[in-house]
Motif scaffolding. Structure first.
Motif, PDB file in Angstrom:
ATOM      1  N   PHE A  34     -16.505   5.853 -11.538  1.00  0.00           N
ATOM      2  CA  PHE A  34     -16.755   4.989 -12.816  1.00  0.00           C
ATOM      3  C   PHE A  34     -18.244   5.297 -12.981  1.00  0.00           C
ATOM      4  O   PHE A  34     -19.162   5.511 -11.934  1.00  0.00           O
ATOM      5  N   LYS A  35     -18.744   5.214 -14.286  1.00  0.00           N
ATOM      6  CA  LYS A  35     -20.246   5.413 -14.670  1.00  0.00           C
ATOM      7  C   LYS A  35     -20.913   3.953 -14.202  1.00  0.00           C
ATOM      8  O   LYS A  35     -20.345   2.895 -14.047  1.00  0.00           O
ATOM      9  N   PHE A  36     -22.052   4.094 -14.199  1.00  0.00           N
ATOM     10  CA  PHE A  36     -22.891   3.110 -13.738  1.00  0.00           C
ATOM     11  C   PHE A  36     -22.581   1.641 -14.667  1.00  0.00           C
ATOM     12  O   PHE A  36     -22.449   0.609 -14.215  1.00  0.00           O
ATOM     13  N   GLY A  37     -22.555   1.814 -16.048  1.00  0.00           N
ATOM     14  CA  GLY A  37     -22.420   0.556 -16.802  1.00  0.00           C
ATOM     15  C   GLY A  37     -21.004   0.164 -16.626  1.00  0.00           C
ATOM     16  O   GLY A  37     -20.823  -1.063 -16.665  1.00  0.00           O
ATOM     17  N   GLU A  38     -20.027   1.096 -16.320  1.00  0.00           N
ATOM     18  CA  GLU A  38     -18.596   0.439 -15.961  1.00  0.00           C
ATOM     19  C   GLU A  38     -18.392  -0.473 -14.807  1.00  0.00           C
ATOM     20  O   GLU A  38     -17.975  -1.332 -14.982  1.00  0.00           O
ATOM     21  N   VAL A  39     -18.967   0.055 -13.855  1.00  0.00           N
ATOM     22  CA  VAL A  39     -19.233  -0.631 -12.481  1.00  0.00           C
ATOM     23  C   VAL A  39     -19.739  -2.022 -12.794  1.00  0.00           C
ATOM     24  O   VAL A  39     -19.415  -3.116 -12.174  1.00  0.00           O
ATOM     25  N   VAL A  40     -20.837  -2.030 -13.513  1.00  0.00           N
ATOM     26  CA  VAL A  40     -21.682  -3.218 -13.690  1.00  0.00           C
ATOM     27  C   VAL A  40     -20.795  -4.319 -14.424  1.00  0.00           C
ATOM     28  O   VAL A  40     -20.633  -5.469 -14.088  1.00  0.00           O
ATOM     29  N   GLU A  41     -20.117  -3.978 -15.329  1.00  0.00           N
ATOM     30  CA  GLU A  41     -19.013  -4.994 -16.094  1.00  0.00           C
ATOM     31  C   GLU A  41     -18.000  -4.969 -15.272  1.00  0.00           C
ATOM     32  O   GLU A  41     -17.492  -6.388 -15.507  1.00  0.00           O
ATOM     33  N   LEU A  42     -17.476  -4.106 -14.400  1.00  0.00           N
ATOM     34  CA  LEU A  42     -16.285  -4.647 -13.612  1.00  0.00           C
ATOM     35  C   LEU A  42     -16.962  -5.790 -12.549  1.00  0.00           C
ATOM     36  O   LEU A  42     -16.049  -6.594 -12.423  1.00  0.00           O
ATOM     37  N   VAL A  43     -17.996  -5.661 -12.058  1.00  0.00           N
ATOM     38  CA  VAL A  43     -18.440  -6.544 -11.099  1.00  0.00           C
ATOM     39  C   VAL A  43     -18.521  -7.832 -11.936  1.00  0.00           C
ATOM     40  O   VAL A  43     -18.178  -8.937 -11.290  1.00  0.00           O
ATOM     41  N   CYS A  44     -19.034  -7.996 -12.873  1.00  0.00           N
ATOM     42  CA  CYS A  44     -19.166  -9.068 -13.758  1.00  0.00           C
ATOM     43  C   CYS A  44     -17.994  -9.900 -14.154  1.00  0.00           C
ATOM     44  O   CYS A  44     -17.665 -11.026 -14.010  1.00  0.00           O
ATOM     45  N   CYS A  45     -16.723  -8.809 -14.372  1.00  0.00           N
ATOM     46  CA  CYS A  45     -15.406  -9.583 -14.561  1.00  0.00           C
ATOM     47  C   CYS A  45     -14.811 -10.130 -13.219  1.00  0.00           C
ATOM     48  O   CYS A  45     -14.107 -11.249 -13.490  1.00  0.00           O
ATOM     49  N   LEU A  46     -15.095  -9.257 -12.409  1.00  0.00           N
ATOM     50  CA  LEU A  46     -14.469  -9.993 -10.936  1.00  0.00           C
ATOM     51  C   LEU A  46     -15.309 -11.128 -10.546  1.00  0.00           C
ATOM     52  O   LEU A  46     -14.667 -12.022  -9.927  1.00  0.00           O
ATOM     53  N   LYS A  47     -16.374 -11.477 -10.898  1.00  0.00           N
ATOM     54  CA  LYS A  47     -17.281 -12.564 -10.414  1.00  0.00           C
ATOM     55  C   LYS A  47     -16.569 -13.774 -11.511  1.00  0.00           C
ATOM     56  O   LYS A  47     -16.405 -14.804 -10.920  1.00  0.00           O
ATOM     57  N   ARG A  48     -16.324 -13.565 -12.499  1.00  0.00           N
ATOM     58  CA  ARG A  48     -15.654 -14.462 -13.451  1.00  0.00           C
ATOM     59  C   ARG A  48     -14.472 -14.820 -13.061  1.00  0.00           C
ATOM     60  O   ARG A  48     -13.924 -16.126 -13.200  1.00  0.00           O
ATOM     61  N   LEU A  49     -13.782 -13.880 -12.382  1.00  0.00           N
ATOM     62  CA  LEU A  49     -12.268 -14.025 -11.942  1.00  0.00           C
ATOM     63  C   LEU A  49     -12.327 -14.863 -10.825  1.00  0.00           C
ATOM     64  O   LEU A  49     -11.448 -16.000 -10.564  1.00  0.00           O
TER      65      LEU A  49
END
Length: 314
Positions: A227-242
């Motif tokens: 994953f690229k940097f922006g993709e990983v950041v977005e993934l972390v945000c989604c998992l936190k929301r979850l």
């Protein structure tokens, strides 16, 4: 007031059903029976099955059935009728034929946000109707998100085996967040059959969504290194929301979903930290190389003697 409202609802149901019977409108008749004004019981399986059978014929027949259902939903100001229509829509999403589902997905043609246009629904004839109105607004929004997520997936949730796809994970997270925001049953109407049916349907939806979430989180774990940097950041945000939905979701703790989500979130967070450090180093190196051409000592007047070209005399 409540008894009078109930009586008026019965009279309306009888009148509408008699009219449909006289006009030989079979689909309309069964829809009216499935979406009566009775605020205590959900549509019967028989009436819902008959409604679904309208999708076994031609596309025109299925289109007419969906149009009748949507007209009934949009035309009522009664909370019980609206909830029963929404239950019928939900039933089509999960159990309808492909033709019926397809007609539902394109109606209206604009689709999109506030698809069912019930975010301002209010029915204040009595305390029960007022409380049921909150369930109309929530269940309509849930169905809107369900349809939106299904469009992104390319199929209706729960209608075929889950596959690893590149779907937008945030749409699934939004669906989970929506389920978490369901109203709390109120003692005003006690053990209401309509509310119990909707709570049961929401739990079934959560069971389906949980499987989809688990598959995609597993896929993210496998592909994390690419994953690229922006993709990983977005993934972390989604998992936190979850993770914030954990306490509201029934049955997930036993299946270990949240431990798995936390594990992948932590690994993704570490990768964000490392990639961020790498980007900072590269940025500093770039700034240093850009300033190299300005790093030579400042020339004084005596240094002009060493440049016969006279380029500094201008």
């Amino acid at each position: 007031m409540t008894k009078l409202t109930h009586l008026i609802g019965i009279i309306k149901d009888k009148a509408s059903q008699s009219k449909a019977a006289l006009l030989s409108k079979r689909t309309t008749l069964f829809l009216l029976r499935a979406t009566s004004h009775d605020s205590s019981t959900p549509p019967t399986r028989k009436h819902l099955a008959t409604l679904l059978s309208s999708g076994d014929g031609s596309r025109a027949t299925a289109s007419a059935a969906v149009e009748v259902l949507m007209d009934r939903l949009q035309g009522t100001n009664n909370a019980a009728v609206a909830l029963k229509c929404l239950i019928a829509v939900h039933h089509i999403i999960h159990h309808g034929s492909f033709i019926l589902q397809d007609q539902l997905s394109v109606y209206p043609s604009a689709g999109g946000r506030n698809y069912l246009n019930l975010s301002n629904f209010r029915h204040n004839a009595d305390p029960t109707s007022w409380e049921l109105s909150s369930w109309v607004r929530w269940f309509a929004k849930h169905i809107e998100q369900l349809l939106c997520t299904s469009r992104i997936l390319g199929f209706f949730l729960g209608t075929r085996p889950t596959e690893k796809t590149g779907c937008r994970f945030d749409s699934l997270v939004a669906l989970v967040e929506g389920i978490c925001k369901r109203p709390e049953p109120n003692n005003v109407y006690g053990n209401n059959g309509l509310v119990e049916e909707i709570v049961k349907l929401a739990r079934e939806d959560w069971g389906v969504v949980e499987v989809e979430v688990r598959v995609r989180v597993s896929e993210f774990k496998e592909r994390l290194g690419g994953f690229k940097f922006g993709e990983v950041v977005e993934l972390v945000c989604c998992l936190k929301r979850l993770e914030q939905c954990q306490e509201m979701m029934d049955g997930a703790r036993e299946l270990g979903l949240w431990d798995f989500v936390g594990e992948v979130k932590d690994k993704a967070g570490i990768q964000v930290y490392r990639q961020e450090g790498k980007l900072r180093k590269e940025s500093r190196k770039l700034r240093f190389s850009e300033s190299d051409r300005f790093s030579a000592p400042v020339l004084n007047s005596r240094d002009f003697l060493h440049f016969p070209s006279g380029r500094f005399l201008l």
